[in-house]
Design a protein around this motif. Structure first.
Motif, PDB file in Angstrom:
ATOM      1  N   GLY A   1       0.833  -1.199   0.000  1.00 40.51           N
ATOM      2  CA  GLY A   1       0.000   0.000   0.000  1.00 40.51           C
ATOM      3  C   GLY A   1       0.865   1.246   0.000  1.00 40.51           C
ATOM      4  N   MET A   2       0.373   2.311  -0.580  1.00 42.25           N
ATOM      5  CA  MET A   2       1.167   3.526  -0.731  1.00 42.25           C
ATOM      6  C   MET A   2       0.255   4.733  -0.826  1.00 42.25           C
ATOM      7  N   LEU A   3       0.845   5.899  -1.042  1.00 39.86           N
ATOM      8  CA  LEU A   3       0.104   7.158  -1.080  1.00 39.86           C
ATOM      9  C   LEU A   3       0.038   7.708  -2.503  1.00 39.86           C
ATOM     10  N   HIS A   4      -1.140   8.207  -2.869  1.00 36.16           N
ATOM     11  CA  HIS A   4      -1.354   8.876  -4.157  1.00 36.16           C
ATOM     12  C   HIS A   4      -1.983  10.225  -3.814  1.00 36.16           C
ATOM     13  N   THR A   5      -1.287  11.318  -4.114  1.00 40.20           N
ATOM     14  CA  THR A   5      -1.682  12.621  -3.567  1.00 40.20           C
ATOM     15  C   THR A   5      -1.618  13.739  -4.610  1.00 40.20           C
ATOM     16  N   ASN A   6      -2.269  14.877  -4.274  1.00 46.98           N
ATOM     17  CA  ASN A   6      -2.278  16.008  -5.194  1.00 46.98           C
ATOM     18  C   ASN A   6      -1.085  16.942  -5.002  1.00 46.98           C
ATOM     19  N   LYS A   7      -0.201  16.597  -4.044  1.00 50.69           N
ATOM     20  CA  LYS A   7       1.088  17.297  -3.938  1.00 50.69           C
ATOM     21  C   LYS A   7       2.131  16.289  -3.470  1.00 50.69           C
ATOM     22  N   GLU A   8       3.399  16.618  -3.660  1.00 44.17           N
ATOM     23  CA  GLU A   8       4.458  15.667  -3.325  1.00 44.17           C
ATOM     24  C   GLU A   8       4.503  15.395  -1.825  1.00 44.17           C
ATOM     25  N   VAL A   9       4.665  14.138  -1.464  1.00 44.57           N
ATOM     26  CA  VAL A   9       4.790  13.729  -0.066  1.00 44.57           C
ATOM     27  C   VAL A   9       6.054  12.884   0.090  1.00 44.57           C
TER      28      VAL A   9
ATOM     29  N   GLY B   1      -5.898  12.976  -1.347  1.00 46.20           N
ATOM     30  CA  GLY B   1      -5.129  11.813  -1.748  1.00 46.20           C
ATOM     31  C   GLY B   1      -5.746  10.551  -1.175  1.00 46.20           C
ATOM     32  N   THR B   2      -5.136   9.422  -1.500  1.00 47.70           N
ATOM     33  CA  THR B   2      -5.682   8.144  -1.045  1.00 47.70           C
ATOM     34  C   THR B   2      -4.570   7.147  -0.797  1.00 47.70           C
ATOM     35  N   THR B   3      -4.859   6.183   0.049  1.00 45.97           N
ATOM     36  CA  THR B   3      -3.975   5.033   0.232  1.00 45.97           C
ATOM     37  C   THR B   3      -4.577   3.862  -0.525  1.00 45.97           C
TER      38      THR B   3
ATOM     39  N   HIS C   1       2.909  10.232  -6.348  1.00 46.90           N
ATOM     40  CA  HIS C   1       2.777   8.897  -5.774  1.00 46.90           C
ATOM     41  C   HIS C   1       3.991   8.656  -4.872  1.00 46.90           C
ATOM     42  N   THR C   2       3.743   8.164  -3.657  1.00 44.62           N
ATOM     43  CA  THR C   2       4.833   7.905  -2.714  1.00 44.62           C
ATOM     44  C   THR C   2       4.846   6.435  -2.357  1.00 44.62           C
ATOM     45  N   GLU C   3       5.920   5.744  -2.752  1.00 42.70           N
ATOM     46  CA  GLU C   3       6.065   4.324  -2.441  1.00 42.70           C
ATOM     47  C   GLU C   3       7.250   4.112  -1.509  1.00 42.70           C
ATOM     48  N   PHE C   4       7.259   2.972  -0.820  1.00 40.35           N
ATOM     49  CA  PHE C   4       8.225   2.724   0.252  1.00 40.35           C
ATOM     50  C   PHE C   4       9.059   1.494  -0.068  1.00 40.35           C
TER      51      PHE C   4
ATOM     52  N   LEU D   1       2.458   8.720 -17.976  1.00 40.49           N
ATOM     53  CA  LEU D   1       1.785  10.021 -17.875  1.00 40.49           C
ATOM     54  C   LEU D   1       2.728  11.127 -17.399  1.00 40.49           C
ATOM     55  N   GLY D   2       3.947  10.731 -17.028  1.00 42.94           N
ATOM     56  CA  GLY D   2       4.914  11.712 -16.540  1.00 42.94           C
ATOM     57  C   GLY D   2       4.685  12.136 -15.102  1.00 42.94           C
ATOM     58  N   ASN D   3       3.983  11.325 -14.329  1.00 38.68           N
ATOM     59  CA  ASN D   3       3.709  11.675 -12.935  1.00 38.68           C
ATOM     60  C   ASN D   3       4.970  11.607 -12.086  1.00 38.68           C
ATOM     61  N   ASN D   4       4.915  12.264 -10.951  1.00 37.46           N
ATOM     62  CA  ASN D   4       6.036  12.307 -10.008  1.00 37.46           C
ATOM     63  C   ASN D   4       5.937  11.128  -9.046  1.00 37.46           C
TER      64      ASN D   4
END
Length: 346
Positions: A154-162, A210-212, A230-233, A293-296
């Motif tokens: 599980g990870m984070l998908h957000t409207n700003k960088e985390v 954002g969502t997990t 998107h923030t992955e661990f 899509l070029g997402n961060n």
């Protein structure tokens, strides 16, 4: 046991032939199972897991069992009602997120603790074994469980960088379970509970920031088009959710012994590992959608994740105390889950 689609069908077909299920018996016994779940049919779980299970059961029974598939809550109700639909017979089989009914199946939460999971196959194997030992005749006594598994990391998908918990301050983030919401609170976000199908509307209307969720379900929900970050661990997963494929107990008991065997042969430990592993394997292609899509995409190292682990650590103590109030030895469950996952990973 070979749980590739081809191997699975081959095994199931051999089982049916060995049992001598012929045209005469097909005329004597017909069974329809209504399979109900909350995702659209093209999503990975229905397409790669539930349809495979249903097809294999139909094939192994030589058509004596027909599995009708009802995606997107077509039989009515809401996702949190699915487990009761299986218990009450509104549906014959359901796939659901255990965390949609918080606190009802407390032992399953051991796998939802932050940074608990090593990999989905190991955790799904441990989950099934612990289900049989601790949960089958207690928490899940009112329903017949066919499979129990977890998704990929599980990870984070957000409207700003985390990158750090500080980045989440003031953000409204959807969590998928009671412990996921606790985790969000510990790292400074405001948790918002909502089922998976509600996430796209929540993001597009600004109800959540954002969502997990794991990567694999993002294409079906168009998450990578709705948020850019998107923030992955690295290392153990930030969190996972637990799932069950559950069957109405009376429906299962009403089956003749040979058809019970068909269901049994397509359920249990190996199926649970297949399901969890299949979900995790779908993470890569889904991640590529965001890349294209070029997402961060932020990938935190294990060292960078340490501040997150430290923030989440109190959840363990709180959970063990909560389990004690329910006469459950939480620490023993944690130790057993870790040992079983480590054993699988060897």
């Amino acid at each position: 046991m070979n749980f590739t689609r081809h191997g699975f069908l081959k095994l199931a077909g051999a089982t049916a032939l060995a049992m001598g299920l012929g045209a005469t018996s097909a005329l004597a016994q017909e069974v329809t199972l209504r399979l109900h779940q909350f995702l659209p049919p093209q999503a990975n779980v229905p397409k790669l897991i539930l349809d495979v299970w249903a097809d294999n059961v139909e094939e192994a029974s030589e058509g004596r069992i027909k599995v009708e598939r009802y995606p997107s809550m077509q039989l009515g109700g809401t996702p949190p009602e699915l487990i009761d639909q299986a218990i009450d017979g509104v549906a014959d089989v359901v796939w659901t997120v255990v965390g949609y009914t918080p606190g009802r199946y407390p032992s399953t939460e051991v796998f939802e603790l932050p940074f608990m999971m090593t990999n989905a196959r190991a955790a799904s194997s441990a989950y099934w074994q612990m289900f049989e030992k601790h949960m089958k005749d207690t928490e899940f006594k009112d329903v017949h469980i066919l499979g129990a598994w977890v998704h990929g990391p599980g990870m984070l998908h957000t409207n700003k960088e985390v990158r750090t918990p500080d980045d989440l301050q003031g953000m409204k983030i959807r969590g998928g379970s009671r412990l996921a919401n606790k985790l969000l609170e510990k790292v400074g976000a405001t948790p918002v509970g909502m089922p998976v199908p509600a996430i796209p509307e929540g993001l597009s209307k600004g109800v959540i920031d954002g969502t997990t969720i794991p990567w694999e379900v993002t294409p079906a929900l168009k998450i990578s088009e709705l948020v850019d970050n998107h923030t992955e661990f690295s290392g153990n997963a930030l969190y996972v959710l637990t799932f069950v494929l559950a069957m109405n107990k009376d429906k299962y008991e009403s089956l003749p012994d040979d058809l019970k065997k068909v269901v049994d042969d397509n359920s249990g430990l190996e199926f649970s590992i297949f399901a969890g592993g299949t979900q995790a394997d779908a993470d890569g292609p889904a991640r590529q959608v965001a890349v294209d899509l070029g997402n961060n995409i932020v990938t935190l190292t294990e060292e960078e994740a340490e501040v997150w682990r430290e923030a989440a650590q109190p959840i363990y103590d709180e959970w063990i105390a909560e389990m004690k109030e329910k006469d459950i030895d939480g620490q023993a469950l944690i130790d057993e889950a870790r040992a079983l996952m480590a054993d699988y990973d060897k």
